[in-house]
Design a protein around this motif. Structure first.
Motif, PDB file in Angstrom:
ATOM      1  N   TRP A 231     -43.824  22.541 -44.272  1.00  0.00           N
ATOM      2  CA  TRP A 231     -42.842  23.536 -43.858  1.00  0.00           C
ATOM      3  C   TRP A 231     -43.490  24.895 -43.664  1.00  0.00           C
ATOM      4  O   TRP A 231     -44.406  25.271 -44.394  1.00  0.00           O
ATOM      5  CB  TRP A 231     -41.739  23.680 -44.905  1.00  0.00           C
ATOM      6  CG  TRP A 231     -40.872  22.473 -45.027  1.00  0.00           C
ATOM      7  CD1 TRP A 231     -41.064  21.399 -45.840  1.00  0.00           C
ATOM      8  CD2 TRP A 231     -39.668  22.217 -44.305  1.00  0.00           C
ATOM      9  NE1 TRP A 231     -40.051  20.483 -45.672  1.00  0.00           N
ATOM     10  CE2 TRP A 231     -39.181  20.961 -44.736  1.00  0.00           C
ATOM     11  CE3 TRP A 231     -38.947  22.926 -43.342  1.00  0.00           C
ATOM     12  CZ2 TRP A 231     -38.003  20.402 -44.232  1.00  0.00           C
ATOM     13  CZ3 TRP A 231     -37.785  22.369 -42.837  1.00  0.00           C
ATOM     14  CH2 TRP A 231     -37.324  21.125 -43.288  1.00  0.00           C
ATOM     15  N   GLY A 232     -42.997  25.616 -42.683  1.00  0.00           N
ATOM     16  CA  GLY A 232     -43.416  26.983 -42.493  1.00  0.00           C
ATOM     17  C   GLY A 232     -42.608  27.923 -43.367  1.00  0.00           C
ATOM     18  O   GLY A 232     -41.698  27.504 -44.089  1.00  0.00           O
ATOM     19  N   GLN A 233     -42.935  29.197 -43.299  1.00  0.00           N
ATOM     20  CA  GLN A 233     -42.270  30.189 -44.147  1.00  0.00           C
ATOM     21  C   GLN A 233     -40.943  30.674 -43.574  1.00  0.00           C
ATOM     22  O   GLN A 233     -40.154  31.296 -44.287  1.00  0.00           O
ATOM     23  CB  GLN A 233     -43.201  31.379 -44.373  1.00  0.00           C
ATOM     24  CG  GLN A 233     -43.209  32.433 -43.270  1.00  0.00           C
ATOM     25  CD  GLN A 233     -43.908  31.992 -41.997  1.00  0.00           C
ATOM     26  OE1 GLN A 233     -44.543  30.943 -41.951  1.00  0.00           O
ATOM     27  NE2 GLN A 233     -43.791  32.796 -40.959  1.00  0.00           N
ATOM     28  N   GLY A 234     -40.697  30.400 -42.315  1.00  0.00           N
ATOM     29  CA  GLY A 234     -39.462  30.800 -41.678  1.00  0.00           C
ATOM     30  C   GLY A 234     -39.587  32.098 -40.903  1.00  0.00           C
ATOM     31  O   GLY A 234     -40.381  32.970 -41.242  1.00  0.00           O
ATOM     32  N   THR A 235     -38.786  32.228 -39.863  1.00  0.00           N
ATOM     33  CA  THR A 235     -38.724  33.455 -39.084  1.00  0.00           C
ATOM     34  C   THR A 235     -37.262  33.759 -38.779  1.00  0.00           C
ATOM     35  O   THR A 235     -36.490  32.871 -38.430  1.00  0.00           O
ATOM     36  CB  THR A 235     -39.547  33.341 -37.784  1.00  0.00           C
ATOM     37  OG1 THR A 235     -39.545  34.599 -37.100  1.00  0.00           O
ATOM     38  CG2 THR A 235     -38.994  32.268 -36.857  1.00  0.00           C
ATOM     39  N   GLN A 236     -36.877  35.008 -38.944  1.00  0.00           N
ATOM     40  CA  GLN A 236     -35.484  35.399 -38.796  1.00  0.00           C
ATOM     41  C   GLN A 236     -35.113  35.584 -37.336  1.00  0.00           C
ATOM     42  O   GLN A 236     -35.817  36.256 -36.577  1.00  0.00           O
ATOM     43  CB  GLN A 236     -35.217  36.701 -39.555  1.00  0.00           C
ATOM     44  CG  GLN A 236     -33.799  37.244 -39.399  1.00  0.00           C
ATOM     45  CD  GLN A 236     -32.775  36.400 -40.112  1.00  0.00           C
ATOM     46  OE1 GLN A 236     -32.981  36.013 -41.267  1.00  0.00           O
ATOM     47  NE2 GLN A 236     -31.665  36.093 -39.435  1.00  0.00           N
ATOM     48  N   VAL A 237     -33.992  34.997 -36.950  1.00  0.00           N
ATOM     49  CA  VAL A 237     -33.407  35.200 -35.632  1.00  0.00           C
ATOM     50  C   VAL A 237     -32.016  35.768 -35.831  1.00  0.00           C
ATOM     51  O   VAL A 237     -31.182  35.164 -36.511  1.00  0.00           O
ATOM     52  CB  VAL A 237     -33.326  33.893 -34.827  1.00  0.00           C
ATOM     53  CG1 VAL A 237     -32.545  34.114 -33.531  1.00  0.00           C
ATOM     54  CG2 VAL A 237     -34.716  33.374 -34.527  1.00  0.00           C
TER      55      VAL A 237
ATOM     56  N   GLY B 171     -36.544  37.580 -33.994  1.00  0.00           N
ATOM     57  CA  GLY B 171     -36.198  38.966 -33.782  1.00  0.00           C
ATOM     58  C   GLY B 171     -34.720  39.146 -33.562  1.00  0.00           C
ATOM     59  O   GLY B 171     -33.914  38.244 -33.819  1.00  0.00           O
ATOM     60  N   LEU B 172     -34.356  40.322 -33.088  1.00  0.00           N
ATOM     61  CA  LEU B 172     -32.974  40.674 -32.816  1.00  0.00           C
ATOM     62  C   LEU B 172     -32.728  40.662 -31.314  1.00  0.00           C
ATOM     63  O   LEU B 172     -33.457  41.313 -30.561  1.00  0.00           O
ATOM     64  CB  LEU B 172     -32.666  42.060 -33.382  1.00  0.00           C
ATOM     65  CG  LEU B 172     -31.307  42.668 -33.044  1.00  0.00           C
ATOM     66  CD1 LEU B 172     -30.188  41.827 -33.644  1.00  0.00           C
ATOM     67  CD2 LEU B 172     -31.245  44.105 -33.535  1.00  0.00           C
TER      68      LEU B 172
END
Length: 121
Positions: A111-117, A10-11
């Motif tokens: 591998w996972g799909q990724g998460t935005q930080v 998240g942000l």
């Protein structure tokens, strides 16, 4: 096959914290070493932290040592990355990875799909 799903990105403002989670599924998942990587556009994925199956052996990149903590709950097949004192430089897509062996290695099999930080200044 093994599937890894990241969540918790998240942000956040610089100096704050986030905890990422990686949930593993699949009948072939057992005694796997796990790790967290991150990647920014135009760069290769960077190893941030790794943990053995038992969980007693951990390693961290110098850039996050002292701020990030990797942990796991094998009963829940979940790996966590606690990120404290976040900096703008930590902004990236974070990926969970797992190995077929029980200790960290150069080769990661899942591998996972990724998460935005995203960390704002």
């Amino acid at each position: 096959q093994v599937q890894l799903i990241e969540s918790g990105g998240g942000l956040v403002q610089a100096g704050n914290s986030l905890r990422l989670s990686c949930a593993a599924s699949g009948r072939t998942f057992n005694r796997n070493a796990m790790a967290w990587y991150r990647q920014t556009p135009g760069h290769e994925r960077e190893l941030i932290a790794a943990i053995s199956w038992v969980g007693t052996s951990k390693s961290y990149a110098d850039s996050v040592k002292g701020r990030f903590t990797i942990s796991r709950d094998n009963a829940k097949k979940t790996c966590y990355l606690q990120m404290n004192n976040l900096k703008s430089e930590d902004t990236a897509v974070y990926y969970c990875a797992a190995s077929k062996i029980s200790v960290p290695a150069d080769q990661w099999d899942y591998w996972g799909q990724g998460t935005q930080v995203t960390v704002s200044s």
